[in-house]
Design a protein around this motif. Structure first.
Motif, PDB file in Angstrom:
ATOM      1  N   LEU A   1      -2.157  -4.212  16.435  1.00 52.91           N
ATOM      2  CA  LEU A   1      -1.123  -4.572  15.547  1.00 52.91           C
ATOM      3  C   LEU A   1      -1.253  -3.368  14.340  1.00 52.91           C
ATOM      4  CD1 LEU A   1      -1.267  -8.138  14.790  1.00 52.91           C
ATOM      5  CD2 LEU A   1       0.576  -7.167  16.441  1.00 52.91           C
ATOM      6  N   GLU A   2      -0.325  -2.497  14.410  1.00 52.64           N
ATOM      7  CA  GLU A   2      -0.078  -1.246  13.857  1.00 52.64           C
ATOM      8  C   GLU A   2       1.074  -1.147  12.392  1.00 52.64           C
ATOM      9  OE1 GLU A   2      -2.477   1.104  13.608  1.00 52.64           O
ATOM     10  OE2 GLU A   2      -3.585   0.930  15.441  1.00 52.64           O
ATOM     11  N   GLY A   3       0.769  -1.119  11.383  1.00 52.02           N
ATOM     12  CA  GLY A   3       1.871  -1.196  10.281  1.00 52.02           C
ATOM     13  C   GLY A   3       1.732   0.011   9.235  1.00 52.02           C
ATOM     14  N   ILE A   4       2.813  -0.003   8.525  1.00 49.65           N
ATOM     15  CA  ILE A   4       2.779   0.987   7.546  1.00 49.65           C
ATOM     16  C   ILE A   4       3.593   0.245   6.148  1.00 49.65           C
ATOM     17  CG2 ILE A   4       4.907   2.334   8.237  1.00 49.65           C
ATOM     18  CD1 ILE A   4       3.112   4.707   7.298  1.00 49.65           C
ATOM     19  N   ILE A   5       3.164   0.710   5.077  1.00 51.51           N
ATOM     20  CA  ILE A   5       3.895   0.253   3.859  1.00 51.51           C
ATOM     21  C   ILE A   5       4.930   1.507   3.672  1.00 51.51           C
ATOM     22  CG2 ILE A   5       3.734  -0.222   1.413  1.00 51.51           C
ATOM     23  CD1 ILE A   5       1.019  -1.598   1.725  1.00 51.51           C
ATOM     24  N   PRO A   6       6.094   0.957   3.515  1.00 51.07           N
ATOM     25  CA  PRO A   6       6.998   2.137   3.263  1.00 51.07           C
ATOM     26  C   PRO A   6       7.063   2.762   1.822  1.00 51.07           C
ATOM     27  CG  PRO A   6       8.116   0.563   4.461  1.00 51.07           C
ATOM     28  CD  PRO A   6       6.794  -0.177   3.888  1.00 51.07           C
ATOM     29  N   GLU A   7       7.151   4.056   1.714  1.00 44.49           N
ATOM     30  CA  GLU A   7       7.068   4.671   0.439  1.00 44.49           C
ATOM     31  C   GLU A   7       5.578   4.270  -0.411  1.00 44.49           C
ATOM     32  OE1 GLU A   7      10.866   3.715  -1.736  1.00 44.49           O
ATOM     33  OE2 GLU A   7      11.850   4.490  -0.345  1.00 44.49           O
ATOM     34  N   PHE A   8       4.579   4.483   0.332  1.00 47.00           N
ATOM     35  CA  PHE A   8       3.463   3.976  -0.230  1.00 47.00           C
ATOM     36  C   PHE A   8       2.849   4.490  -1.379  1.00 47.00           C
ATOM     37  CE2 PHE A   8      -1.368   4.409   0.034  1.00 47.00           C
ATOM     38  CZ  PHE A   8      -1.715   3.324  -0.239  1.00 47.00           C
ATOM     39  N   ASP A   9       2.402   3.878  -2.368  1.00 47.77           N
ATOM     40  CA  ASP A   9       2.190   4.244  -3.490  1.00 47.77           C
ATOM     41  C   ASP A   9       0.556   3.731  -3.758  1.00 47.77           C
ATOM     42  OD1 ASP A   9       1.332   4.339  -6.394  1.00 47.77           O
ATOM     43  OD2 ASP A   9       3.603   4.351  -7.131  1.00 47.77           O
ATOM     44  N   LYS A  10      -0.343   4.695  -3.873  1.00 45.81           N
ATOM     45  CA  LYS A  10      -1.836   4.423  -3.831  1.00 45.81           C
ATOM     46  C   LYS A  10      -1.964   3.780  -5.049  1.00 45.81           C
ATOM     47  CE  LYS A  10      -6.322   5.107  -2.461  1.00 45.81           C
ATOM     48  NZ  LYS A  10      -6.669   4.679  -1.240  1.00 45.81           N
ATOM     49  N   GLU A  11      -1.639   4.030  -6.050  1.00 45.50           N
ATOM     50  CA  GLU A  11      -1.880   3.098  -7.492  1.00 45.50           C
ATOM     51  C   GLU A  11      -1.286   1.808  -7.592  1.00 45.50           C
ATOM     52  OE1 GLU A  11      -1.677   5.055 -11.149  1.00 45.50           O
ATOM     53  OE2 GLU A  11      -2.869   6.900 -10.516  1.00 45.50           O
ATOM     54  N   LYS A  12      -0.265   1.600  -6.802  1.00 50.02           N
ATOM     55  CA  LYS A  12       0.256   0.216  -6.737  1.00 50.02           C
ATOM     56  C   LYS A  12      -0.178  -0.592  -5.666  1.00 50.02           C
ATOM     57  CE  LYS A  12       4.986  -1.743  -6.403  1.00 50.02           C
ATOM     58  NZ  LYS A  12       6.389  -1.450  -6.033  1.00 50.02           N
ATOM     59  N   TYR A  13      -0.498  -0.076  -4.616  1.00 49.80           N
ATOM     60  CA  TYR A  13      -1.046  -0.790  -3.467  1.00 49.80           C
ATOM     61  C   TYR A  13      -2.639  -0.578  -3.254  1.00 49.80           C
ATOM     62  CZ  TYR A  13       3.998  -1.404  -2.845  1.00 49.80           C
ATOM     63  OH  TYR A  13       5.320  -1.546  -3.188  1.00 49.80           O
ATOM     64  N   GLY A  14      -3.172   0.303  -3.686  1.00 54.89           N
ATOM     65  CA  GLY A  14      -4.515   0.602  -3.535  1.00 54.89           C
ATOM     66  C   GLY A  14      -5.467  -0.684  -3.586  1.00 54.89           C
ATOM     67  N   TYR A  15      -5.262  -1.670  -4.323  1.00 57.24           N
ATOM     68  CA  TYR A  15      -6.058  -2.892  -4.287  1.00 57.24           C
ATOM     69  C   TYR A  15      -6.372  -3.535  -2.936  1.00 57.24           C
ATOM     70  CZ  TYR A  15      -1.861  -5.982  -4.566  1.00 57.24           C
ATOM     71  OH  TYR A  15      -0.736  -6.303  -4.419  1.00 57.24           O
ATOM     72  N   ILE A  16      -5.211  -3.318  -1.922  1.00 62.59           N
ATOM     73  CA  ILE A  16      -5.328  -3.840  -0.707  1.00 62.59           C
ATOM     74  C   ILE A  16      -5.349  -2.946   0.533  1.00 62.59           C
ATOM     75  CG2 ILE A  16      -3.942  -5.036   1.194  1.00 62.59           C
ATOM     76  CD1 ILE A  16      -2.518  -6.768  -1.234  1.00 62.59           C
ATOM     77  N   VAL A  17      -4.715  -1.749   0.229  1.00 55.22           N
ATOM     78  CA  VAL A  17      -4.791  -0.800   1.366  1.00 55.22           C
ATOM     79  C   VAL A  17      -5.423   0.598   0.874  1.00 55.22           C
ATOM     80  CG1 VAL A  17      -3.147   0.634   2.824  1.00 55.22           C
ATOM     81  CG2 VAL A  17      -2.695  -1.547   2.335  1.00 55.22           C
ATOM     82  N   ASP A  18      -6.356   1.169   1.669  1.00 61.27           N
ATOM     83  CA  ASP A  18      -7.181   2.077   1.399  1.00 61.27           C
ATOM     84  C   ASP A  18      -7.023   3.516   2.161  1.00 61.27           C
ATOM     85  OD1 ASP A  18      -9.064   3.310  -0.193  1.00 61.27           O
ATOM     86  OD2 ASP A  18     -10.776   2.850   1.231  1.00 61.27           O
ATOM     87  N   SER A  19      -5.756   3.433   3.033  1.00 64.90           N
ATOM     88  CA  SER A  19      -5.315   4.570   3.571  1.00 64.90           C
ATOM     89  C   SER A  19      -4.636   5.633   2.746  1.00 64.90           C
ATOM     90  CB  SER A  19      -4.948   4.136   5.084  1.00 64.90           C
ATOM     91  OG  SER A  19      -3.521   3.664   4.627  1.00 64.90           O
ATOM     92  N   TYR A  20      -4.522   6.744   3.283  1.00 64.74           N
ATOM     93  CA  TYR A  20      -3.914   7.865   2.697  1.00 64.74           C
ATOM     94  C   TYR A  20      -2.285   7.590   2.394  1.00 64.74           C
ATOM     95  CZ  TYR A  20      -2.245  10.280   6.772  1.00 64.74           C
ATOM     96  OH  TYR A  20      -1.945  10.838   7.826  1.00 64.74           O
ATOM     97  N   ASN A  21      -1.962   6.935   3.700  1.00 67.59           N
ATOM     98  CA  ASN A  21      -0.406   6.738   3.803  1.00 67.59           C
ATOM     99  C   ASN A  21       0.174   5.538   3.815  1.00 67.59           C
ATOM    100  OD1 ASN A  21      -1.396   6.353   6.244  1.00 67.59           O
ATOM    101  ND2 ASN A  21      -0.165   7.737   7.367  1.00 67.59           N
ATOM    102  N   GLY A  22      -0.975   4.545   3.720  1.00 67.70           N
ATOM    103  CA  GLY A  22      -0.186   3.126   3.716  1.00 67.70           C
ATOM    104  C   GLY A  22      -0.381   2.346   5.003  1.00 67.70           C
ATOM    105  N   ALA A  23      -0.869   3.231   5.978  1.00 65.69           N
ATOM    106  CA  ALA A  23      -0.893   2.717   7.468  1.00 65.69           C
ATOM    107  C   ALA A  23      -2.224   1.781   7.450  1.00 65.69           C
ATOM    108  CB  ALA A  23      -1.049   3.844   8.392  1.00 65.69           C
ATOM    109  N   VAL A  24      -1.890   0.867   8.086  1.00 65.78           N
ATOM    110  CA  VAL A  24      -3.112  -0.207   8.411  1.00 65.78           C
ATOM    111  C   VAL A  24      -2.864  -0.860   9.898  1.00 65.78           C
ATOM    112  CG1 VAL A  24      -3.029  -1.307   6.154  1.00 65.78           C
ATOM    113  CG2 VAL A  24      -1.865  -2.196   7.755  1.00 65.78           C
ATOM    114  N   GLY A  25      -4.151  -1.328  10.409  1.00 69.74           N
ATOM    115  CA  GLY A  25      -3.937  -1.821  11.729  1.00 69.74           C
ATOM    116  C   GLY A  25      -5.061  -3.161  11.903  1.00 69.74           C
ATOM    117  N   LEU A  26      -4.556  -3.782  12.789  1.00 66.94           N
ATOM    118  CA  LEU A  26      -5.261  -5.084  13.242  1.00 66.94           C
ATOM    119  C   LEU A  26      -5.578  -5.032  14.693  1.00 66.94           C
ATOM    120  CD1 LEU A  26      -3.782  -7.824  10.859  1.00 66.94           C
ATOM    121  CD2 LEU A  26      -6.102  -6.781  10.556  1.00 66.94           C
TER     122      LEU A  26
END
Length: 827
Positions: A225-250
């Motif tokens: 499962l591959e997903g991405i947070i649109p319009e990713f903001d590191k400061e806003k979502y960095g507490y959950i996502v640690d990738s540079y572009n908001g992409a995550v995978g399970l």
């Protein structure tokens, strides 16, 4: 292997890559590591801490108060060493202790202002001090600090202050949030979306699925499962996502889910793990401290996630819900491993190609096997003393009719007393494993009929005779742990047989030529008794006499004096005679300053060599491409001629390895003068040309000195059991023998590399390894060069190990370096 950089808001550390268990919690970085065959997890923890926190402890200075805070009421400790080093522009105090329960402690502190300091705490078993102490020091020396310590500390919640700084709060703390998280969360049941739309949500964050999402079968069901947070903001979502572009995978590996071609089941995970160990999860892109707790549901062609992403250290949970359609029509169930008999009830026999069972009921198994005529792999493993193993008294006859079977694996068949002759009817077999039975024999020609057999494992049975005839294709044969007294001579004629394991058998004779099988695994003493293990010289050129006394320290007055002094200082007088017998005359090297290639023909570790004018840089051919060997060191023999008498008196020795996977060595010797060398500056060698991924190491000059070398006495009995058996008592004196060895070192810091030195190994020795590959006797071989992991040139052999080049003493006397063995010792 390069160090890994970890940061908090106020400091960073470089952590050696041997550490794989890392935790960064607010203003604390902790690394954990466990050596194989060791039951103690070693920690190295660095923490920012206010100076005021040590005011409750006694001591006139901060350093003394910190030492006091490190004491345990239930432990007695002995101070081993205290020292100061310069760190990040300040003086750091270091204290090393050992405790009465066999632990080693490394404590350090550096004060960066009137209000704040950093502390370091490392611990390990005292017997592993020599492995961990350099790592502790390497981590601590890499400290760099920045940012605002006061702001960082003020952000800490009180429960973390209590946990990491051992403080007690007088005020009533509000743990409402934490208490709520102590209550197991309710995991909702997954339902297929009524509108048929896929979704992925984390709290109020909506993710988009990426095209890389997939589902396939290869043993287990793999759901990516591959997903991405649109319009990713590191400061806003960095507490959950640690990738540079908001992409995550399970990525899930799921077993025991077959149901008429539709993956079905509810699989619980807790903090990223499945307790049954049948299912696995790998995540990417999420914050390092976050793990999934909840259910993975497979239902009617959908995969659903319901549960939470939990932070390991911050008492917070983030709700996660996901629904994704699986294209079940594309799943190739012929590649699926059926691991439950009940899965077969809803499976067509045509698709059941792999059946891998643990502790199956023998009666049910026999019934199911009748219809599985397309089976290609059958693996049955029984646990020790299981009731199913007790009932499994014979190999089921239905297996005889599985004509497509390529792999038969029967493990733990403790009540089986006979191997059936019909095993020879399984003509497609490529892999046969029959382990742990009471069978005393196998029909002499059973294996002969298995013309496609490549791997055969018959260890741990009661076989009184080995198979008389085996197929020409066989590459691996394991017969260890049986009751064999001899081995058929026909085995020596098998051109494809590359591994033969026959140790732990009461052998009485062996056929000549068996020693030529490359992977012969047999006790060394039996090799010496039954086989011709005489060393024939490099390229079978014969051997010449050599003076063995040159390799021992007893014939050098300076080294003798050094040894006697060290023995007296460490109270080893009662072992002086035995130690004198085994003490080696060694040359040690320590890297000093970077080598800019300003000098030609000096002692150098790393970088590139100063080769003779008519010698090209050594290469190997990989996939029809020329690649360079990895250069390790060059030794100027004339520069160390006064330090020993066994090496050539002039010329250069060059040490290379193929790569850090197989360590195939190349040692070159040039007998001429250094003014006929071309400088490394003139070599047009790029990183990409070197075959090993580590490329070119950093060049460093080295100082040298002669010294006495003694073994570690940990699992080293083979060195002294004949010459000085009384030294076996030193195996229980780890602390003391380590102090003795340190007293013999010629430099203020521990020497990194050595010639004719002992090498610490968990098993065997470099000399025994060389004999097993190249023949001879262990005492006929010597360590031509030992090279340890060293931060200066950047040596890091696997998990901070060391490599060693070993040569026969006759070849050394002939100045023939064409038959050198190279090995590795690592954790």
């Amino acid at each position: 292997m390069e160090n890994q950089k970890f940061e908090t808001e106020t400091f960073s550390l470089l952590i050696p890559s041997v550490y794989t268990d890392m935790q960064v919690v607010w203003e604390s970085i902790r690394a954990a590591h466990e050596l194989p065959d060791n039951d103690y997890l070693s920690y190295a923890t660095t923490t920012l801490i206010p100076v005021a926190f040590f005011n409750e402890f006694t001591g006139e200075t901060l350093v003394l108060r910190y030492w006091e805070s490190c004491k345990h009421e239930d432990q007695e400790t002995k101070l081993l060493e205290e020292k100061e080093i310069q760190l990040a522009g300040h003086t750091s105090n270091i204290q090393m202790l050992k405790s009465n329960d066999g632990l080693f402690y490394y404590f350090a502190i550096v004060q960066i202002s009137d209000e704040f300091c950093y502390i370091f705490k490392g611990d390990c078993k005292i017997k592993n001090r020599s492995f961990y102490e350099p790592l502790f020091e390497e981590i601590w020396k890499s400290l760099e600090y920045f940012g605002n310590p006061k702001e960082a500390i003020n952000k800490l919640p009180q429960f973390l202050l209590d946990l990491y700084y051992h403080t007690e709060s007088d005020k009533k703390l509000d743990f409402d949030d934490e208490e709520e998280n102590d209550i197991p969360p309710i995991i909702e049941e997954f339902s297929i979306p009524e509108d048929g739309k896929e979704y992925w949500k984390i709290d109020d964050i909506e993710l988009q699925f990426l095209p890389e999402c997939s589902a396939s079968v290869n043993g287990t069901l793999s759901v990516n499962l591959e997903g991405i947070i649109p319009e990713f903001d590191k400061e806003k979502y960095g507490y959950i996502v640690d990738s540079y572009n908001g992409a995550v995978g399970l990525n899930f590996s799921l077993a025991q889910i077959y149901n008429q071609g539709i993956p079905t089941g509810v699989i619980p995970f807790e903090k990223g793990r499945d307790e049954s160990h049948n299912h696995y999860l790998w995540d990417r892109g999420f914050h390092y401290s976050i793990a999934f707790t909840g259910n993975v549901t497979l239902k009617d062609g959908w995969v659903g996630l319901t549960g939470y992403l939990e932070d390991k250290w911050d008492p917070k949970r983030y709700k996660i819900s996901l629904a994704k359609k699986i294209n079940v029509e594309e799943l190739e169930w012929e590649k699926y491993d059926f691991t439950l008999l009940k899965e077969l009830e809803k499976a067509s026999p045509k698709i059941v190609r792999q059946l891998k069972l643990k502790d199956p009921d023998p009666i049910e198994l026999r019934e199911e096997l009748h219809s599985l005529i397309h089976l290609e792999t059958l693996s049955i493993q029984f646990s020790n003393d299981s009731k199913e193993a007790e009932a499994f008294t014979e190999i089921p006859t239905p297996i005889k009719y599985l004509k497509n079977l390529k792999s038969l694996h029967l493990w733990g068949i403790s009540e089986v007393t006979k191997f059936p002759e019909w095993l020879g009817d399984l003509r497609e077999l490529e892999f046969l494993l029959l382990v742990g039975s009471k069978a005393e024999g196998i029909h002499p020609y059973t294996l002969q009929y298995l013309s496609k057999l490549k791997y055969c494992y018959l260890e741990g049975n009661k076989l009184e005779s080995a198979p008389k005839s085996i197929p020409d294709n066989l590459e691996v044969l394991h017969l260890e742990g049986n009751q064999l007294t001899d081995i058929p001579s026909s085995y020596t004629q098998l051109k494809n047989l590359r591994k033969l394991h026959i140790q732990n058998n009461p052998l009485k004779s062996l056929p000549a030529g068996l020693e030529n099988i490359p992977g012969l695994d047999l006790e060394l003493e039996k090799k010496m008794i039954f086989l011709d293990y005489t060393y024939k010289g490099a390229n079978d050129s014969g051997v010449i006499p050599y003076n063995d006394e040159l390799f021992y320290a007893r014939n050098d007055s300076d080294l003798n004096s050094n040894l006697q002094k060290a023995i007296k200082e460490t109270d080893f007088q009662e072992y002086e005679n035995g130690l004198s017998k085994i003490a080696r005359h060694s040359v040690n090297f320590v890297t000093t300053i970077p080598d800019s290639y300003d000098e030609v023909g000096n002692n150098r570790f790393g970088g590139l060599p100063d080769l003779p004018l008519n010698v090209d840089y050594p290469t190997l051919t990989i996939d029809q491409e020329q690649k360079g060997y990895q250069f390790i060191a060059q030794i100027n023999c004339a520069s160390i001629a006064s330090l020993q008498d066994y090496l050539p008196r002039t010329g250069m020795l060059y040490f290379f390895i193929n790569d850090q996977e197989d360590f195939t060595p190349k040692v070159l010797y040039y007998e001429g003068e250094t003014d006929h060398l071309k400088s490394a500056k003139e070599l047009n060698i790029e990183e990409e040309f070197i075959y090993d991924e580590a490329g070119i190491f950093h060049p460093f000059k080295a100082n040298s000195a002669k010294c006495v070398s003694l073994p570690s006495f940990y699992n080293d009995e083979h060195y002294y059991e004949k010459m000085a058996p009384e030294l076996k008592e030193l195996e229980e004196k780890y602390d003391e023998t380590e102090a003795l060895n340190e007293a013999l070192l010629p430099f203020n810091e521990k020497s990194s590399h050595g010639i004719n030195s002992y090498v610490f190994k968990q098993h065997d020795s470099p000399e025994i390894e060389a004999v097993n590959i190249l023949k001879g006797k262990p005492e006929e071989w010597m360590v031509l060069l030992r090279v340890s992991s060293d931060n200066n040139p950047g040596f890091s052999f696997w998990d901070a190990g060391e490599i060693y080049f070993v040569i026969h003493k006759s070849d050394l006397a002939k100045k023939d370096f064409s038959n050198v063995y190279c090995g590795l010792e690592t954790s």
